[in-house]
Design a protein around this motif. Sequence first.
Motif, PDB file in Angstrom:
ATOM      1  N   THR A 235       0.767  -1.238  -0.087  1.00 31.37           N
ATOM      2  CA  THR A 235      -0.027  -0.054  -0.011  1.00 31.37           C
ATOM      3  C   THR A 235       0.845   1.446  -0.032  1.00 31.37           C
ATOM      4  O   THR A 235       0.662   2.221  -0.960  1.00 31.37           O
ATOM      5  CB  THR A 235      -1.037  -0.082   1.211  1.00 31.37           C
ATOM      6  OG1 THR A 235      -1.546  -1.193   1.083  1.00 31.37           O
ATOM      7  CG2 THR A 235      -1.858   1.236   1.158  1.00 31.37           C
ATOM      8  N   PRO A 236       1.879   1.322   0.935  1.00 32.10           N
ATOM      9  CA  PRO A 236       2.795   2.728   1.013  1.00 32.10           C
ATOM     10  C   PRO A 236       3.386   2.895  -0.598  1.00 32.10           C
ATOM     11  O   PRO A 236       3.448   3.924  -1.013  1.00 32.10           O
ATOM     12  CB  PRO A 236       3.871   2.431   2.024  1.00 32.10           C
ATOM     13  CG  PRO A 236       3.140   1.306   2.773  1.00 32.10           C
ATOM     14  CD  PRO A 236       2.508   0.628   1.928  1.00 32.10           C
ATOM     15  N   ILE A 237       3.724   1.716  -1.185  1.00 32.56           N
ATOM     16  CA  ILE A 237       4.238   1.867  -2.578  1.00 32.56           C
ATOM     17  C   ILE A 237       3.485   2.564  -3.506  1.00 32.56           C
ATOM     18  O   ILE A 237       3.791   3.303  -4.256  1.00 32.56           O
ATOM     19  CB  ILE A 237       5.105   0.413  -2.969  1.00 32.56           C
ATOM     20  CG1 ILE A 237       5.943   0.219  -2.010  1.00 32.56           C
ATOM     21  CG2 ILE A 237       5.559   0.651  -4.228  1.00 32.56           C
ATOM     22  CD1 ILE A 237       6.305  -1.525  -2.246  1.00 32.56           C
ATOM     23  N   ILE A 241       3.541   6.290  -5.423  1.00 29.09           N
ATOM     24  CA  ILE A 241       3.495   6.409  -6.820  1.00 29.09           C
ATOM     25  C   ILE A 241       2.352   7.165  -7.361  1.00 29.09           C
ATOM     26  O   ILE A 241       2.648   8.292  -8.393  1.00 29.09           O
ATOM     27  CB  ILE A 241       3.504   4.991  -7.740  1.00 29.09           C
ATOM     28  CG1 ILE A 241       4.858   4.311  -7.355  1.00 29.09           C
ATOM     29  CG2 ILE A 241       3.337   5.046  -9.134  1.00 29.09           C
ATOM     30  CD1 ILE A 241       4.910   2.808  -7.805  1.00 29.09           C
ATOM     31  N   ALA A 242       1.206   7.126  -6.696  1.00 28.35           N
ATOM     32  CA  ALA A 242      -0.254   7.627  -7.341  1.00 28.35           C
ATOM     33  C   ALA A 242      -0.149   9.296  -6.809  1.00 28.35           C
ATOM     34  O   ALA A 242      -0.421   9.976  -7.548  1.00 28.35           O
ATOM     35  CB  ALA A 242      -1.222   6.874  -6.646  1.00 28.35           C
ATOM     36  N   LEU A 243       0.656   9.688  -5.588  1.00 30.82           N
ATOM     37  CA  LEU A 243       0.723  10.981  -5.181  1.00 30.82           C
ATOM     38  C   LEU A 243       1.882  11.859  -5.819  1.00 30.82           C
ATOM     39  O   LEU A 243       1.722  12.893  -5.845  1.00 30.82           O
ATOM     40  CB  LEU A 243       0.705  10.954  -3.477  1.00 30.82           C
ATOM     41  CG  LEU A 243      -0.505  10.267  -2.955  1.00 30.82           C
ATOM     42  CD1 LEU A 243      -0.345  10.154  -1.381  1.00 30.82           C
ATOM     43  CD2 LEU A 243      -1.672  11.111  -3.191  1.00 30.82           C
ATOM     44  N   LEU A 244       2.899  10.973  -5.788  1.00 28.87           N
ATOM     45  CA  LEU A 244       4.336  11.853  -5.929  1.00 28.87           C
ATOM     46  C   LEU A 244       4.799  11.580  -7.380  1.00 28.87           C
ATOM     47  O   LEU A 244       5.420  12.234  -8.248  1.00 28.87           O
ATOM     48  CB  LEU A 244       5.359  11.492  -5.126  1.00 28.87           C
ATOM     49  CG  LEU A 244       5.015  11.744  -3.576  1.00 28.87           C
ATOM     50  CD1 LEU A 244       6.033  11.337  -2.936  1.00 28.87           C
ATOM     51  CD2 LEU A 244       4.690  13.187  -3.493  1.00 28.87           C
ATOM     52  N   ASP A 247       8.824   9.116 -10.688  1.00 24.43           N
ATOM     53  CA  ASP A 247      10.050   9.487 -10.934  1.00 24.43           C
ATOM     54  C   ASP A 247      10.493  10.374  -9.600  1.00 24.43           C
ATOM     55  O   ASP A 247      11.795  10.588  -9.431  1.00 24.43           O
ATOM     56  CB  ASP A 247      10.275  10.567 -12.299  1.00 24.43           C
ATOM     57  CG  ASP A 247      10.022   9.550 -13.355  1.00 24.43           C
ATOM     58  OD1 ASP A 247      10.413   8.334 -13.347  1.00 24.43           O
ATOM     59  OD2 ASP A 247       9.516  10.249 -14.380  1.00 24.43           O
ATOM     60  N   HIS A 248       9.683  10.364  -8.582  1.00 24.93           N
ATOM     61  CA  HIS A 248      10.101  10.888  -7.388  1.00 24.93           C
ATOM     62  C   HIS A 248      10.893  10.063  -6.830  1.00 24.93           C
ATOM     63  O   HIS A 248      10.859   8.818  -6.595  1.00 24.93           O
ATOM     64  CB  HIS A 248       8.797  11.212  -6.719  1.00 24.93           C
ATOM     65  CG  HIS A 248       9.030  12.132  -5.355  1.00 24.93           C
ATOM     66  ND1 HIS A 248       9.379  11.755  -4.270  1.00 24.93           N
ATOM     67  CD2 HIS A 248       9.087  13.594  -5.356  1.00 24.93           C
ATOM     68  CE1 HIS A 248       9.814  12.858  -3.353  1.00 24.93           C
ATOM     69  NE2 HIS A 248       9.416  14.139  -4.089  1.00 24.93           N
ATOM     70  N   VAL A 249      11.922  10.907  -6.139  1.00 28.12           N
ATOM     71  CA  VAL A 249      12.739   9.965  -5.308  1.00 28.12           C
ATOM     72  C   VAL A 249      12.361   8.893  -4.385  1.00 28.12           C
ATOM     73  O   VAL A 249      12.962   7.790  -4.038  1.00 28.12           O
ATOM     74  CB  VAL A 249      13.975  10.828  -4.541  1.00 28.12           C
ATOM     75  CG1 VAL A 249      13.254  11.635  -3.442  1.00 28.12           C
ATOM     76  CG2 VAL A 249      15.051   9.999  -3.931  1.00 28.12           C
ATOM     77  N   PHE A 250      11.374   9.530  -3.617  1.00 27.43           N
ATOM     78  CA  PHE A 250      10.668   8.629  -2.739  1.00 27.43           C
ATOM     79  C   PHE A 250      10.141   7.145  -3.319  1.00 27.43           C
ATOM     80  O   PHE A 250      10.074   5.929  -2.957  1.00 27.43           O
ATOM     81  CB  PHE A 250       9.591   8.992  -1.652  1.00 27.43           C
ATOM     82  CG  PHE A 250      10.236  10.096  -0.693  1.00 27.43           C
ATOM     83  CD1 PHE A 250      11.479   9.752  -0.224  1.00 27.43           C
ATOM     84  CD2 PHE A 250       9.418  11.183  -0.350  1.00 27.43           C
ATOM     85  CE1 PHE A 250      11.767  10.539   0.791  1.00 27.43           C
ATOM     86  CE2 PHE A 250       9.972  12.045   0.659  1.00 27.43           C
ATOM     87  CZ  PHE A 250      11.097  11.408   1.217  1.00 27.43           C
ATOM     88  N   SER A 251       9.522   7.525  -4.425  1.00 25.30           N
ATOM     89  CA  SER A 251       8.672   6.379  -5.426  1.00 25.30           C
ATOM     90  C   SER A 251       9.962   5.470  -5.883  1.00 25.30           C
ATOM     91  O   SER A 251       9.792   4.082  -5.941  1.00 25.30           O
ATOM     92  CB  SER A 251       8.006   7.073  -6.576  1.00 25.30           C
ATOM     93  OG  SER A 251       6.931   7.886  -6.183  1.00 25.30           O
ATOM     94  N   ARG A 252      10.900   6.046  -6.192  1.00 29.01           N
ATOM     95  CA  ARG A 252      12.055   5.240  -6.672  1.00 29.01           C
ATOM     96  C   ARG A 252      12.698   4.409  -5.712  1.00 29.01           C
ATOM     97  O   ARG A 252      13.200   3.206  -5.731  1.00 29.01           O
ATOM     98  CB  ARG A 252      13.181   6.005  -7.361  1.00 29.01           C
ATOM     99  CG  ARG A 252      12.690   6.650  -8.945  1.00 29.01           C
ATOM    100  CD  ARG A 252      13.909   7.251  -9.622  1.00 29.01           C
ATOM    101  NE  ARG A 252      13.436   7.688 -10.727  1.00 29.01           N
ATOM    102  CZ  ARG A 252      14.354   8.026 -11.941  1.00 29.01           C
ATOM    103  NH1 ARG A 252      15.541   8.228 -11.436  1.00 29.01           N
ATOM    104  NH2 ARG A 252      13.856   8.489 -12.962  1.00 29.01           N
TER     105      ARG A 252
END
Length: 456
Positions: A235-237, A241-244, A247-252
């Motif tokens: 769920t956090p992953i 991805i949906a919010l950021l 390509d955002h560093v947290f998503s990566r």
Amino acid sequence: MLQGDRPPPPPSLAQATLIWLRIAALSFGGPAGQIAVMHRILVDEQRWIGEQRFLHALNYCMVLPGPEAQQLATYIGWLMHRTRGGLIAGGLFILPGMAAIMALSWVYAIFGNMPLVDGLFFGLKAAVLAIVLGAVVRIGRRTLKGPLAFTIAVSAFGAIGLLHLPFPLVVLSAGLVGGLAGWAGWWQGTHTGHGSASGGIDDRLTVLGAAMPAHARSLRGPMVAAVAGMLLWVTPIVMLIALLGPDHVFSRIATFFAGAALVTFGGAYAVLGYVAQAAVEHYHWLKPGEMLDGLGMAETTPGPLIMVLQFVGFMGAYRDPGSLSPLLAGTLGGLLATWVTFAPCFVWIFAGAPFVERLRDNKLLAAALSGITAAVVGVILNLAIWFAIHTLFAETTATALGPVRIDLPVPGSANLSAVALSAAAMIATFRFGTGPFVTLLGAALAGIGLRLLAGI
């Protein structure tokens, strides 16, 4: 030697928690040392679990991706006190290292350019080479028992180091070859994990006994826990991805380390080559030498060595903080990397342990595991060479011949201080048998001394 003719009384969850805290505080020295500590305390001293059941659980954890020592603690905690026991045992095993690596990451980010801190990590990097080579020798002696195992190790070394094939492909191929060889009767010897200390406690004279625990017979509770754990992991992953955006560093960080969590067969040393290549060359989160700094942190703190991935996540977010402060972004990135790395470890145990309890002496499984472990020898050797090139030399040159690509050191760029420290660490490790903690401590002090002298 048996300690009495009756099983000891079962511990309460509170009493067990204190034992798990003790194990967590003593969990230095990598998986071999951690498993030896667990065996001594749980089998020989407390007699919670017998010799055969301990090895049976360890063999299953060796097959899984992720740190086998942490998963073994989760497995035994689950056997003793159901899901709550597994969460407490596995969680406490992680907690000391997580806190220590986070504190060291802050120090590294804030004071990394100071001579004292720079010297500390300079010394640690030089010593880690000896530690990694020691792991190659130790695992190789135990694993490479015949020509097929040796061939798998050499093939894995070439596939990773020369052809740069994906790490998961190498590991899965080795497991398949080992399993087929076991099925055909070609495998020489079987794998029994890291071995055990003396004692030989009979399962019948332990708290758990020889029979299957009642909660292991029911699949409903463990499956509910496994589904819940999988949702908490994924769920956090998905939300990041949906919010950021992807390509955002947290998503990566979330997607990369979630993928790494699925292929971390063979422990931290085996996967670090894969992680280092991606973190340094693809994402540019780290410089090559900084990967060694992180491994030095993990070697000198309690808990799984794979906790070094928290440092990688910290530095990746620290250098790309967006609208956040660098330290806050780094802290969140490190915690995110830790979460997506370790959350599935609990899922593998809660989902698989009830089925594994029904398996005893599965030779096909043991042969497949032996194939993977043989490949790990080649992967770790490649990691040692990669570390050596980037630690002992300031410059490298890329060479390609068809599909073969390799980075060669420029001889004139050798760092003589690093070479001398590495040589001293290897002499201490291989000639005098000095333990990892003492070797790293000595190298760190020597590195600090060299940096301070250079600044005078």
